[in-house]
Write an enzyme that holds these catalytic residues in place. Structure first.
Site, PDB file in Angstrom:
ATOM      1  N   ASN A 181       0.867  -1.162   0.000  1.00 36.48           N
ATOM      2  CA  ASN A 181       0.000   0.000   0.000  1.00 36.48           C
ATOM      3  C   ASN A 181       0.915   1.227   0.000  1.00 36.48           C
ATOM      4  O   ASN A 181       2.126   1.102  -0.211  1.00 36.48           O
ATOM      5  CB  ASN A 181      -0.940  -0.032   1.209  1.00 36.48           C
ATOM      6  CG  ASN A 181      -2.223   0.738   0.959  1.00 36.48           C
ATOM      7  OD1 ASN A 181      -2.211   1.827   0.402  1.00 36.48           O
ATOM      8  ND2 ASN A 181      -3.328   0.166   1.375  1.00 36.48           N
ATOM      9  N   HIS A 225      21.651   1.179  13.479  1.00 39.58           N
ATOM     10  CA  HIS A 225      22.831   2.010  13.692  1.00 39.58           C
ATOM     11  C   HIS A 225      23.661   1.389  14.811  1.00 39.58           C
ATOM     12  O   HIS A 225      23.120   0.839  15.772  1.00 39.58           O
ATOM     13  CB  HIS A 225      22.435   3.442  14.053  1.00 39.58           C
ATOM     14  CG  HIS A 225      21.847   4.177  12.899  1.00 39.58           C
ATOM     15  ND1 HIS A 225      22.627   4.696  11.890  1.00 39.58           N
ATOM     16  CD2 HIS A 225      20.580   4.459  12.577  1.00 39.58           C
ATOM     17  CE1 HIS A 225      21.844   5.273  10.996  1.00 39.58           C
ATOM     18  NE2 HIS A 225      20.599   5.140  11.393  1.00 39.58           N
ATOM     19  N   ALA A 232      -2.037  -4.436  12.557  1.00 41.25           N
ATOM     20  CA  ALA A 232      -1.682  -3.029  12.397  1.00 41.25           C
ATOM     21  C   ALA A 232      -1.008  -2.484  13.653  1.00 41.25           C
ATOM     22  O   ALA A 232      -1.383  -2.812  14.775  1.00 41.25           O
ATOM     23  CB  ALA A 232      -2.933  -2.222  12.079  1.00 41.25           C
ATOM     24  N   LYS A 243       3.507 -10.411  19.215  1.00 40.59           N
ATOM     25  CA  LYS A 243       3.444 -11.795  19.704  1.00 40.59           C
ATOM     26  C   LYS A 243       2.248 -12.485  19.082  1.00 40.59           C
ATOM     27  O   LYS A 243       1.209 -11.860  18.856  1.00 40.59           O
ATOM     28  CB  LYS A 243       3.298 -11.827  21.218  1.00 40.59           C
ATOM     29  CG  LYS A 243       4.480 -11.261  21.955  1.00 40.59           C
ATOM     30  CD  LYS A 243       4.273 -11.300  23.448  1.00 40.59           C
ATOM     31  CE  LYS A 243       5.470 -10.662  24.134  1.00 40.59           C
ATOM     32  NZ  LYS A 243       5.306 -10.577  25.563  1.00 40.59           N
TER      33      LYS A 243
END
Length: 151
Positions: free
Chosen positions: A52, A84, A125, A145
Site C-alpha cells: 500500500n 545504527h 496493524a 506476539k
C-alpha cells in the site's frame, strides 16, 4: 486515469529496482510514496508482491531482506534490516529479515533486523516485530506476539 498513473509508477519502480540490483519476480505492485532501497545490502522479492502507500523497505547498511511469494504489506510500514551501531557512534550492524510466502502485514508495522515471519501469518496493524513469528498465526502488539493460530 488512475490505472494509467499506477501502471507508470510500477514501470518506474521495476526499472529503478533493476538498476539497484534488487531481485524480484513477476507481479510487483507498489503504491505511490513507497520506497525500496537496497544500498549496500541485498533485497529479494517473490511473485505477487504488493504494498500500500508509503511503505519503506531498506537493506542499506549491509542487511538482507528476503520476501516470499504472495506477500502484501499495508501502508506506512517499515522493514529495516540494519541498525545504527550505537556502541561505536557510527556505522551499521547488518541483520536479516525473512518474510515467508503468503504473509500479510497490516498498516503502520515496523519489522526490525533478525526477524523471520513464518508462512501464511498475519501481522496486525501498529505492531513492532522484534522477534521471529511462527507460521500460520495472527500476531499483534509491541512487541509483536502470536495471539491466534490460523487453521
Amino acid at each position: 486515469m488512475l490505472n494509467i498513473i499506477q501502471n507508470m509508477h510500477n514501470i518506474y519502480w521495476r526499472s529503478y529496482l533493476l538498476l539497484q540490483g534488487v531481485k524480484f519476480k513477476k507481479n510487483l505492485s507498489l503504491m505511490p510514496l513507497s520506497h525500496i532501497y537496497q544500498g549496500n545490502g541485498r533485497i529479494q522479492i517473490g511473485e505477487n508482491f504488493s504494498t500500500n502507500r508509503n511503505v519503506v523497505i531498506n537493506s542499506d547498511g549491509g542487511g538482507e531482506i528476503i520476501i516470499g511469494d504472495n506477500v502484501s504489506i499495508g501502508c506506512n510500514t517499515v522493514l529495516r534490516s540494519a541498525n545504527h551501531d550505537y556502541r561505536k557512534g557510527s556505522g551499521h550492524i547488518p541483520g536479516r529479515i525473512v518474510i515467508d510466502d503468503g504473509v500479510w502485514i497490516g498498516a503502520n508495522v515496523v519489522v526490525l533486523p533478525d526477524v523471520h515471519i513464518g508462512a501464511r501469518s498475519a501481522i496486525g496493524a501498529g505492531s513492532i516485530v522484534t522477534k521471529d513469528i511462527p507460521s500460520q498465526v495472527v500476531a499483534v502488539g509491541n512487541p509483536c506476539k502470536p495471539i491466534k493460530q490460523i487453521q
